[in-house]
Design a protein around this motif. Structure first.
Motif, PDB file in Angstrom:
ATOM      1  N   GLU A  46       0.833  -1.208   0.000  1.00 29.32           N
ATOM      2  CA  GLU A  46       0.000   0.000   0.000  1.00 29.32           C
ATOM      3  C   GLU A  46       0.865   1.255   0.000  1.00 29.32           C
ATOM      4  OE1 GLU A  46      -0.442  -2.603   1.816  1.00 29.32           O
ATOM      5  OE2 GLU A  46      -2.441  -3.345   1.317  1.00 29.32           O
ATOM      6  N   VAL A  47       1.940   1.243   0.780  1.00 32.23           N
ATOM      7  CA  VAL A  47       2.831   2.405   0.832  1.00 32.23           C
ATOM      8  C   VAL A  47       3.507   2.624  -0.510  1.00 32.23           C
ATOM      9  CG1 VAL A  47       4.929   3.335   1.869  1.00 32.23           C
ATOM     10  CG2 VAL A  47       3.223   2.214   3.315  1.00 32.23           C
ATOM     11  N   LEU A  48       3.991   1.539  -1.132  1.00 28.23           N
ATOM     12  CA  LEU A  48       4.675   1.650  -2.405  1.00 28.23           C
ATOM     13  C   LEU A  48       3.756   2.165  -3.507  1.00 28.23           C
ATOM     14  CD1 LEU A  48       6.808  -1.619  -2.336  1.00 28.23           C
ATOM     15  CD2 LEU A  48       7.646   0.717  -2.129  1.00 28.23           C
ATOM     16  N   ALA A  54       9.541   5.413  -8.836  1.00 28.73           N
ATOM     17  CA  ALA A  54       9.713   4.076  -9.390  1.00 28.73           C
ATOM     18  C   ALA A  54      10.323   3.175  -8.320  1.00 28.73           C
ATOM     19  CB  ALA A  54      10.632   4.133 -10.611  1.00 28.73           C
ATOM     20  N   TYR A  55       9.840   1.934  -8.234  1.00 27.53           N
ATOM     21  CA  TYR A  55      10.399   1.028  -7.231  1.00 27.53           C
ATOM     22  C   TYR A  55      10.562  -0.373  -7.806  1.00 27.53           C
ATOM     23  CZ  TYR A  55       5.689  -0.881  -6.462  1.00 27.53           C
ATOM     24  OH  TYR A  55       4.464  -1.469  -6.626  1.00 27.53           O
ATOM     25  N   VAL A  56      11.538  -1.100  -7.238  1.00 27.58           N
ATOM     26  CA  VAL A  56      11.792  -2.491  -7.589  1.00 27.58           C
ATOM     27  C   VAL A  56      12.061  -3.246  -6.292  1.00 27.58           C
ATOM     28  CG1 VAL A  56      13.213  -4.109  -8.919  1.00 27.58           C
ATOM     29  CG2 VAL A  56      12.859  -1.766  -9.770  1.00 27.58           C
ATOM     30  N   ILE A  57      11.445  -4.425  -6.126  1.00 29.82           N
ATOM     31  CA  ILE A  57      11.717  -5.292  -4.976  1.00 29.82           C
ATOM     32  C   ILE A  57      12.352  -6.570  -5.503  1.00 29.82           C
ATOM     33  CG2 ILE A  57      10.718  -6.580  -3.053  1.00 29.82           C
ATOM     34  CD1 ILE A  57       8.449  -4.562  -3.011  1.00 29.82           C
ATOM     35  N   VAL A  58      13.537  -6.905  -4.959  1.00 36.89           N
ATOM     36  CA  VAL A  58      14.240  -8.112  -5.390  1.00 36.89           C
ATOM     37  C   VAL A  58      14.373  -9.073  -4.211  1.00 36.89           C
ATOM     38  CG1 VAL A  58      15.491  -6.915  -7.220  1.00 36.89           C
ATOM     39  CG2 VAL A  58      16.509  -7.079  -4.948  1.00 36.89           C
ATOM     40  N   LEU A  90      24.655  -2.390  -5.708  1.00 34.79           N
ATOM     41  CA  LEU A  90      24.076  -1.723  -4.542  1.00 34.79           C
ATOM     42  C   LEU A  90      23.236  -2.695  -3.711  1.00 34.79           C
ATOM     43  CD1 LEU A  90      22.963   1.746  -5.975  1.00 34.79           C
ATOM     44  CD2 LEU A  90      24.712   1.331  -4.248  1.00 34.79           C
ATOM     45  N   THR A  91      22.411  -3.495  -4.380  1.00 39.84           N
ATOM     46  CA  THR A  91      21.588  -4.446  -3.633  1.00 39.84           C
ATOM     47  C   THR A  91      22.462  -5.465  -2.895  1.00 39.84           C
ATOM     48  OG1 THR A  91      21.360  -5.917  -5.548  1.00 39.84           O
ATOM     49  CG2 THR A  91      19.682  -4.211  -5.254  1.00 39.84           C
ATOM     50  N   GLY A  92      23.576  -5.861  -3.526  1.00 40.48           N
ATOM     51  CA  GLY A  92      24.479  -6.810  -2.873  1.00 40.48           C
ATOM     52  C   GLY A  92      25.097  -6.239  -1.606  1.00 40.48           C
ATOM     53  N   ARG A  93      25.502  -4.974  -1.661  1.00 38.56           N
ATOM     54  CA  ARG A  93      26.112  -4.350  -0.484  1.00 38.56           C
ATOM     55  C   ARG A  93      25.088  -4.171   0.630  1.00 38.56           C
ATOM     56  NH1 ARG A  93      29.017  -1.022  -4.169  1.00 38.56           N
ATOM     57  NH2 ARG A  93      27.704   0.778  -3.729  1.00 38.56           N
ATOM     58  N   VAL A  94      23.880  -3.751   0.268  1.00 42.96           N
ATOM     59  CA  VAL A  94      22.834  -3.573   1.285  1.00 42.96           C
ATOM     60  C   VAL A  94      22.466  -4.917   1.913  1.00 42.96           C
ATOM     61  CG1 VAL A  94      20.421  -2.905   1.628  1.00 42.96           C
ATOM     62  CG2 VAL A  94      21.924  -1.466   0.244  1.00 42.96           C
ATOM     63  N   PRO A 125      16.943  -2.560   2.907  1.00 48.83           N
ATOM     64  CA  PRO A 125      16.339  -3.867   3.173  1.00 48.83           C
ATOM     65  C   PRO A 125      14.879  -3.692   3.556  1.00 48.83           C
ATOM     66  CG  PRO A 125      17.762  -3.210   4.997  1.00 48.83           C
ATOM     67  CD  PRO A 125      17.929  -2.169   3.934  1.00 48.83           C
ATOM     68  N   ILE A 126      14.045  -4.648   3.145  1.00 51.98           N
ATOM     69  CA  ILE A 126      12.631  -4.612   3.493  1.00 51.98           C
ATOM     70  C   ILE A 126      12.230  -6.026   3.924  1.00 51.98           C
ATOM     71  CG2 ILE A 126      12.063  -4.826   1.035  1.00 51.98           C
ATOM     72  CD1 ILE A 126       9.410  -3.481   1.606  1.00 51.98           C
ATOM     73  N   GLY A 127      11.819  -6.167   5.153  1.00 56.30           N
ATOM     74  CA  GLY A 127      11.547  -7.489   5.689  1.00 56.30           C
ATOM     75  C   GLY A 127      12.851  -8.239   5.930  1.00 56.30           C
ATOM     76  N   ASP A 128      12.768  -9.580   5.948  1.00 57.02           N
ATOM     77  CA  ASP A 128      13.943 -10.394   6.246  1.00 57.02           C
ATOM     78  C   ASP A 128      14.706 -10.820   5.005  1.00 57.02           C
ATOM     79  OD1 ASP A 128      13.385 -10.271   8.948  1.00 57.02           O
ATOM     80  OD2 ASP A 128      12.059 -12.030   8.857  1.00 57.02           O
ATOM     81  N   GLU A 129      14.053 -10.790   3.838  1.00 52.73           N
ATOM     82  CA  GLU A 129      14.716 -11.378   2.678  1.00 52.73           C
ATOM     83  C   GLU A 129      14.601 -10.548   1.408  1.00 52.73           C
ATOM     84  OE1 GLU A 129      12.651 -14.957   1.402  1.00 52.73           O
ATOM     85  OE2 GLU A 129      11.137 -14.558   2.926  1.00 52.73           O
ATOM     86  N   TYR A 130      14.067  -9.348   1.473  1.00 52.32           N
ATOM     87  CA  TYR A 130      13.876  -8.564   0.265  1.00 52.32           C
ATOM     88  C   TYR A 130      14.667  -7.255   0.342  1.00 52.32           C
ATOM     89  CZ  TYR A 130      10.051 -11.809  -0.453  1.00 52.32           C
ATOM     90  OH  TYR A 130       9.309 -12.941  -0.602  1.00 52.32           O
ATOM     91  N   ILE A 131      14.993  -6.745  -0.847  1.00 52.62           N
ATOM     92  CA  ILE A 131      15.677  -5.457  -0.972  1.00 52.62           C
ATOM     93  C   ILE A 131      14.806  -4.545  -1.833  1.00 52.62           C
ATOM     94  CG2 ILE A 131      17.732  -4.243  -1.799  1.00 52.62           C
ATOM     95  CD1 ILE A 131      18.306  -6.013   0.567  1.00 52.62           C
ATOM     96  N   LEU A 132      14.622  -3.309  -1.374  1.00 53.66           N
ATOM     97  CA  LEU A 132      13.809  -2.321  -2.077  1.00 53.66           C
ATOM     98  C   LEU A 132      14.704  -1.281  -2.731  1.00 53.66           C
ATOM     99  CD1 LEU A 132      11.121  -0.799  -2.728  1.00 53.66           C
ATOM    100  CD2 LEU A 132      11.376   0.309  -0.487  1.00 53.66           C
TER     101      LEU A 132
END
Length: 400
Positions: A46-48, A54-58, A90-94, A125-132
């Motif tokens: 809902e927030v996104l 623009a956003y991407v969740i991996v 960037l996602t790898g470092r985060v 990081p978003i949650g335990d296993e995702y990156i925003l």
């Protein structure tokens, strides 16, 4: 008999074991599927959806779980893959450090790498296993800022020359107070530099005013015949000083929508530019005609012409094909930039045809206003005014 019984028991045991193994396998498969389902923290979706960026969740292997339409439009995502290695780094470092990172990146746009996009990226990081990844398009803002900085630097340089010359000439006159001939000569030079400085400041003020103009809101029907007549009249003195005739040919039957003062400024600069570069005792032609709903105005001179490799740059601010000649003619390097800016604001275009030694023709095209035929103002345009092309405009302007 005993052997047969044992064989039956063994077969029964193997069958039961197979059924049990099958059920265990199915259970494990269902558990793996349930674990693999991408589940975002409560409220994240809902927030996104209202965040406006623009956003991407991996996931843990950088597969795209969810992405906004803007992320695809920017070329950050293709299918279920993040396109750019800079973003993956960037996602790898985060993911490794658990620390939010923010960068401004210039990335290729499109699969062929044609053009770039400048984005401000924030990775968390978003949650335990995702990156925003949040991305904000800064392309236009960054380029505008660069243009502004470049303009300020160019203005500073251009102002320094006449100001320095006036200061030096004033000192020279003071030192040669007893030499009347020298004083007159240096005073004349000072007057020339003062005129150049005044023209430069005026063009800078004019360009600033143009950038803040809103033609859509303040525009009205404009008779370009009257605008051209006024632009020619304002250039009579410099033309007479070089014994140059300004010849106007043709007429426009329909008005255009826009700002009359801005259009007059653009056409005055175009004619002034032709006079500056035309040799003495020649002609400057101004041709007017209508073609396919466009008002076409061509300004032709018999000057030295412009080399083909320079024609793409002559509308840039402060760009001069021949800097020494521009100083001699008093040009500021802003005239054609103002012309292009004004015409673009009115939904038109300006182009140039030129050959070294054969002069130049600048052609302005503006959309005409549509009017009801019963008003008697939208009649057919005479065939003699429906010619097109640089050669036609040169002939009409010079020989009219």
């Amino acid at each position: 008999m005993i052997i047969a019984l044992l064989s039956g028991l063994i077969g029964l045991a193997l069958g039961a074991f197979g059924v049990l193994a099958f059920h265990l396998s199915e259970r494990q498969r269902r558990e793996r599927v349930e674990v693999g389902e991408p589940v975002l923290p409560e409220g994240a979706a809902e927030v996104l959806s209202v965040i406006g960026r623009a956003y991407v969740i991996v996931d843990v292997i950088d597969g795209v779980v969810r992405a906004s339409p803007a992320a695809y439009a920017f070329g950050l995502v293709r299918g279920h893959t993040v396109v750019h290695k800079e973003l993956l780094e960037l996602t790898g470092r985060v993911r490794r450090d658990g620390v939010i990172e923010e960068r401004q990146l210039e990335l290729p746009r499109g699969p062929l790498g044609q053009g770039t996009i400048i984005v401000q990226v924030r990775v968390a990081p978003i949650g335990d296993e995702y990156i925003l990844l949040l991305a904000d398009d800064r392309t236009e803002i960054t380029r505008t800022e660069a243009m502004r900085n470049d303009f300020v630097a160019n203005v500073s340089h251009e102002l320094k020359t006449p100001v320095g010359a006036i200061s030096l000439l004033a000192e020279t006159i003071e030192g040669a107070a007893d030499d009347e001939v020298a004083v007159r000569r240096f005073a004349k030079r000072m007057q020339k530099e003062s005129v150049r400085l005044t023209a430069l400041v005026q063009d800078i003020i004019e360009l600033g005013r143009l950038q803040g103009a809103d033609v859509v809101r303040s525009g009205r029907p404009v008779d370009l015949n009257a605008v051209v007549a006024e632009a020619v009249d304002r250039n009579k003195l410099p033309a007479e000083a070089k014994d140059i005739s300004i010849v106007v040919g043709g007429k426009l039957s329909l008005p255009v929508f826009g700002d009359q003062d801005l259009l007059m400024t653009a056409l005055r600069n175009l004619i002034d530019n032709a006079i500056r570069y035309a040799p003495e005792h020649t002609k400057v032609g101004v041709g007017l005609r209508s073609r396919e709903g466009l008002a076409v105005i061509s300004v032709t001179d018999q000057g030295p012409g412009i080399p083909p490799d320079e024609q793409e740059r002559i509308f840039e601010r402060f760009y001069r094909v021949d800097a020494a000649r521009s100083r001699q003619t008093g040009g500021t390097g802003l005239g054609l930039s103002i012309v292009k800016h004004v015409i673009a604001q009115h939904g038109g275009e300006v182009s140039v045809w030129s050959q070294p030694g054969q002069g130049s023709t600048f052609t302005v095209r503006l959309p005409e206003m549509e009017q009801d035929l019963d008003e008697g103002q939208a009649g057919d345009t005479p065939a003699s005014q429906r010619t097109d092309g640089a050669e036609d405009s040169r002939e009409q302007g010079v020989s009219a």
